[in-house]
Design a protein around this motif. Structure first.
Motif, PDB file in Angstrom:
ATOM      1  N   LEU A 277      81.335 -99.520  18.920  1.00 37.73           N
ATOM      2  CA  LEU A 277      81.508 -99.019  17.559  1.00 37.73           C
ATOM      3  C   LEU A 277      82.876 -98.394  17.352  1.00 37.73           C
ATOM      4  O   LEU A 277      83.497 -98.567  16.304  1.00 37.73           O
ATOM      5  CB  LEU A 277      80.406 -97.995  17.250  1.00 37.73           C
ATOM      6  N   PHE A 278      83.365 -97.669  18.339  1.00 41.31           N
ATOM      7  CA  PHE A 278      84.587 -96.894  18.160  1.00 41.31           C
ATOM      8  C   PHE A 278      85.856 -97.598  18.654  1.00 41.31           C
ATOM      9  O   PHE A 278      86.917 -97.002  18.678  1.00 41.31           O
ATOM     10  CB  PHE A 278      84.434 -95.535  18.846  1.00 41.31           C
ATOM     11  N   ALA A 279      85.714 -98.868  19.055  1.00 42.58           N
ATOM     12  CA  ALA A 279      86.892 -99.630  19.473  1.00 42.58           C
ATOM     13  C   ALA A 279      87.682-100.082  18.246  1.00 42.58           C
ATOM     14  O   ALA A 279      87.106-100.534  17.258  1.00 42.58           O
ATOM     15  CB  ALA A 279      86.470-100.842  20.300  1.00 42.58           C
ATOM     16  N   LYS A 280      88.999 -99.985  18.320  1.00 46.17           N
ATOM     17  CA  LYS A 280      89.842-100.331  17.169  1.00 46.17           C
ATOM     18  C   LYS A 280      89.698-101.791  16.759  1.00 46.17           C
ATOM     19  O   LYS A 280      89.834-102.140  15.590  1.00 46.17           O
ATOM     20  CB  LYS A 280      91.307-100.018  17.481  1.00 46.17           C
ATOM     21  N   GLU A 281      89.423-102.665  17.742  1.00 44.85           N
ATOM     22  CA  GLU A 281      89.353-104.096  17.432  1.00 44.85           C
ATOM     23  C   GLU A 281      88.017-104.532  16.835  1.00 44.85           C
ATOM     24  O   GLU A 281      87.852-105.676  16.425  1.00 44.85           O
ATOM     25  CB  GLU A 281      89.648-104.922  18.699  1.00 44.85           C
ATOM     26  N   THR A 282      87.043-103.635  16.763  1.00 42.64           N
ATOM     27  CA  THR A 282      85.738-103.986  16.197  1.00 42.64           C
ATOM     28  C   THR A 282      85.838-104.110  14.681  1.00 42.64           C
ATOM     29  O   THR A 282      86.271-103.175  14.001  1.00 42.64           O
ATOM     30  CB  THR A 282      84.676-102.926  16.554  1.00 42.64           C
ATOM     31  N   ASP A 283      85.464-105.263  14.161  1.00 39.57           N
ATOM     32  CA  ASP A 283      85.543-105.520  12.720  1.00 39.57           C
ATOM     33  C   ASP A 283      84.250-105.047  12.057  1.00 39.57           C
ATOM     34  O   ASP A 283      83.184-105.639  12.237  1.00 39.57           O
ATOM     35  CB  ASP A 283      85.744-107.016  12.460  1.00 39.57           C
ATOM     36  N   LEU A 284      84.320-103.992  11.277  1.00 39.69           N
ATOM     37  CA  LEU A 284      83.136-103.404  10.654  1.00 39.69           C
ATOM     38  C   LEU A 284      82.996-103.761   9.179  1.00 39.69           C
ATOM     39  O   LEU A 284      82.046-103.339   8.528  1.00 39.69           O
ATOM     40  CB  LEU A 284      83.176-101.878  10.808  1.00 39.69           C
ATOM     41  N   GLU A 285      83.931-104.542   8.655  1.00 38.34           N
ATOM     42  CA  GLU A 285      83.834-104.920   7.242  1.00 38.34           C
ATOM     43  C   GLU A 285      82.910-106.119   7.077  1.00 38.34           C
ATOM     44  O   GLU A 285      82.983-107.086   7.834  1.00 38.34           O
ATOM     45  CB  GLU A 285      85.219-105.230   6.676  1.00 38.34           C
ATOM     46  N   VAL A 286      82.033-106.016   6.090  1.00 38.68           N
ATOM     47  CA  VAL A 286      81.069-107.079   5.780  1.00 38.68           C
ATOM     48  C   VAL A 286      81.173-107.409   4.303  1.00 38.68           C
ATOM     49  O   VAL A 286      81.224-106.506   3.452  1.00 38.68           O
ATOM     50  CB  VAL A 286      79.626-106.639   6.125  1.00 38.68           C
ATOM     51  N   TRP A 287      81.174-108.682   3.994  1.00 39.05           N
ATOM     52  CA  TRP A 287      81.321-109.130   2.608  1.00 39.05           C
ATOM     53  C   TRP A 287      80.183-108.616   1.730  1.00 39.05           C
ATOM     54  O   TRP A 287      79.021-108.632   2.105  1.00 39.05           O
ATOM     55  CB  TRP A 287      81.361-110.662   2.573  1.00 39.05           C
ATOM     56  N   ASP A 288      80.553-108.131   0.552  1.00 34.44           N
ATOM     57  CA  ASP A 288      79.598-107.748  -0.489  1.00 34.44           C
ATOM     58  C   ASP A 288      78.564-106.756   0.039  1.00 34.44           C
ATOM     59  O   ASP A 288      77.361-106.907  -0.175  1.00 34.44           O
ATOM     60  CB  ASP A 288      78.898-108.982  -1.055  1.00 34.44           C
ATOM     61  N   SER A 289      79.052-105.737   0.724  1.00 32.68           N
ATOM     62  CA  SER A 289      78.164-104.760   1.346  1.00 32.68           C
ATOM     63  C   SER A 289      78.600-103.346   0.990  1.00 32.68           C
ATOM     64  O   SER A 289      79.769-103.099   0.686  1.00 32.68           O
ATOM     65  CB  SER A 289      78.178-104.959   2.863  1.00 32.68           C
ATOM     66  N   ILE A 290      77.654-102.431   1.015  1.00 38.23           N
ATOM     67  CA  ILE A 290      77.971-101.014   0.788  1.00 38.23           C
ATOM     68  C   ILE A 290      78.351-100.357   2.104  1.00 38.23           C
ATOM     69  O   ILE A 290      79.429 -99.790   2.239  1.00 38.23           O
ATOM     70  CB  ILE A 290      76.776-100.279   0.138  1.00 38.23           C
ATOM     71  N   SER A 291      77.454-100.458   3.089  1.00 41.11           N
ATOM     72  CA  SER A 291      77.762 -99.876   4.401  1.00 41.11           C
ATOM     73  C   SER A 291      78.939-100.592   5.063  1.00 41.11           C
ATOM     74  O   SER A 291      79.723 -99.974   5.786  1.00 41.11           O
ATOM     75  CB  SER A 291      76.532 -99.947   5.308  1.00 41.11           C
ATOM     76  N   GLY A 292      79.066-101.899   4.810  1.00 37.23           N
ATOM     77  CA  GLY A 292      80.126-102.690   5.422  1.00 37.23           C
ATOM     78  C   GLY A 292      81.405-102.742   4.622  1.00 37.23           C
ATOM     79  O   GLY A 292      82.338-103.481   4.975  1.00 37.23           O
ATOM     80  N   HIS A 293      81.481-101.971   3.552  1.00 34.50           N
ATOM     81  CA  HIS A 293      82.715-101.907   2.769  1.00 34.50           C
ATOM     82  C   HIS A 293      83.767-101.111   3.538  1.00 34.50           C
ATOM     83  O   HIS A 293      83.450-100.281   4.385  1.00 34.50           O
ATOM     84  CB  HIS A 293      82.439-101.243   1.419  1.00 34.50           C
ATOM     85  N   GLY A 294      85.021-101.378   3.235  1.00 34.01           N
ATOM     86  CA  GLY A 294      86.112-100.706   3.919  1.00 34.01           C
ATOM     87  C   GLY A 294      86.075 -99.199   3.778  1.00 34.01           C
ATOM     88  O   GLY A 294      86.552 -98.463   4.650  1.00 34.01           O
ATOM     89  N   SER A 295      85.484 -98.709   2.688  1.00 37.42           N
ATOM     90  CA  SER A 295      85.397 -97.266   2.464  1.00 37.42           C
ATOM     91  C   SER A 295      84.135 -96.674   3.085  1.00 37.42           C
ATOM     92  O   SER A 295      83.909 -95.469   2.982  1.00 37.42           O
ATOM     93  CB  SER A 295      85.395 -96.964   0.955  1.00 37.42           C
TER      94      SER A 295
END
Length: 414
Positions: A157-175
């Motif tokens: 979870l805390f690795a910089k290379e982990t991509d946490l953005e998910v399309w059309d998502s609230i939890s997966g939004h960049g913010s």
């Protein structure tokens, strides 16, 4: 992905539908066609909800909270409203109370393998939390969060290379989760005895933030796990949601309006059914079951497992679990999970209609495993689906599904 959650495709799509309806409604009235759509009401509700998630993140993100899919809408509204009045502290109190309630019902997350693999450890951490042993519960919550994502992604979870953005998502939004993890990953290079209010992963697990063990940090650490549950669901459904979006884009105006009208009718019907539904109360637990009841589904499942029939129970998977997997694939999983378990008897211990769509059933199961005779109480979370969507049990043409179907065997063999 847009800079704000309100820029998400699904939210924009809803806005376009409302604009289209505004154009079509007057035309239909001239033709004496009643669409059944209160466009003014829908427009107001849309305007009220449009910025809600973004506003929540603006006020509460820096305090360790983010908007996510399963966050109760009334809690979301209250917290934003009170923050606008300048009382964010009261909003935090409401959030702590809400997530404590989620912790008390944390078993509902155990149907996911990544959570179930850690359920015993997490239950101990939750017990520590409610006993005030925050020093013990916080590291377990943070380590579990890291490991859960490591099971999903090649990095934690805390690795910089982990991509946490998910399309059309609230939890997966960049913010959302991505930004929060960046905040919690902040370098804590100096040892400090100052009390903190955020679960700084590096500072806590590397022994730099010594005075970390308080209620604020603890509940925010567990809230992180709940964000992950939503994020995993969003990530796993991303491809399917994108496909459905492409299908919608090919619709004609007529098809679009028909879809709007159908959705409105369904909403009114659901509101009516919700008023009609009442939970059942049992003075004596029944030994049998009614037709098309959640009890019937659980009895059917156990009878199949008892008879080593792994094909029939594949229909009992809810749509959101292995929805794209074949019947053969699901049967193979069930066979692998239950091949060493021989069920000899079972009976109902408790029934709780927790909502119009969900019933919790506790079954006392007698079985043999590894040559030993055992007996355990096992909770089944049974959910009503209509056309792949969770719905009120009073709605016709639906069926019951077992949401924790993947975790039943783990309980029996532990």
């Amino acid at each position: 992905m847009g800079n704000k959650i309100q820029d998400n495709d699904s939210i924009n799509e809803l806005g376009k539908i409302i604009k289209t309806t505004k154009v079509l409604n007057p035309i239909l009235k001239l033709l004496n066609i009643d669409s059944g759509i209160d466009i003014n009401k829908i427009t107001k509700e849309y305007a009220d909800l449009l910025t809600l998630n973004d506003d929540f993140n603006m006020y509460y993100h820096d305090r360790g909270w983010i908007a996510h899919e399963s966050l109760n809408i009334d809690v979301l509204k209250f917290c934003v409203s009170i923050a606008k009045d300048g009382n964010i502290d009261r909003g935090e109190e409401a959030l702590m109370e809400y997530y404590e309630g989620e912790l008390k019902n944390f078993e509902k997350y155990s149907y996911r393998k990544h959570f179930y693999d850690r359920h015993e450890l997490l239950n101990l951490a939750i017990e520590d939390y409610f006993s005030g042993r925050y020093h013990a519960s916080i590291p377990i919550a943070l380590l579990s969060a890291d490991g859960i994502i490591n099971d999903v992604e090649p990095t934690g979870l805390f690795a910089k290379e982990t991509d946490l953005e998910v399309w059309d998502s609230i939890s997966g939004h960049g913010s959302g989760l991505k930004s929060l993890v960046s905040l919690l990953s902040k370098n804590r290079k100096k040892t400090s005895t100052d009390s903190i209010s955020l679960p700084y992963r590096n500072g806590i697990l590397h022994g730099r933030d010594i005075n970390y063990y308080n209620k604020f940090v603890a509940i925010k650490s567990f809230a992180l796990l709940i964000y992950l549950a939503d994020w995993i669901r969003e990530r796993s459904s991303e491809a399917d949601r994108m496909r459905k979006k492409e299908e919608k884009e090919t619709k004609t105006w007529g098809e679009l309006f028909k879809s709007i009208a159908n959705t409105t009718r369904e909403q009114k019907e659901n509101e009516k059914l919700l008023k009609e539904w009442k939970p059942r109360f049992f003075e004596v637990i029944p030994s049998t079951y009614e037709s098309n009841s959640p009890e019937e589904k659980v009895f059917e499942f156990l009878e199949c497992i008892k008879n080593k029939n792994y094909g029939t129970p594949t229909s009992m998977y809810p749509t959101f679990i292995l929805g794209n997997s074949s019947r053969k694939s699901k049967a193979r999983i069930l066979r692998e999970n239950f091949k060493d378990i021989t069920i000899t008897n079972y009976e109902i211990s408790k029934i709780n209609d927790s909502s119009a769509a969900v019933t919790m059933i506790t079954m006392k199961i007698a079985y043999e495993y590894n040559g030993l005779l055992k007996e355990k109480n096992v909770d089944f979370r049974v959910m009503y689906e209509v056309n792949g969507e969770v719905n009120n049990r009073l709605k016709l043409n639906g069926s019951w599904k077992i949401t924790n179907i993947e975790g039943i065997s783990y309980i029996l063999i532990e």
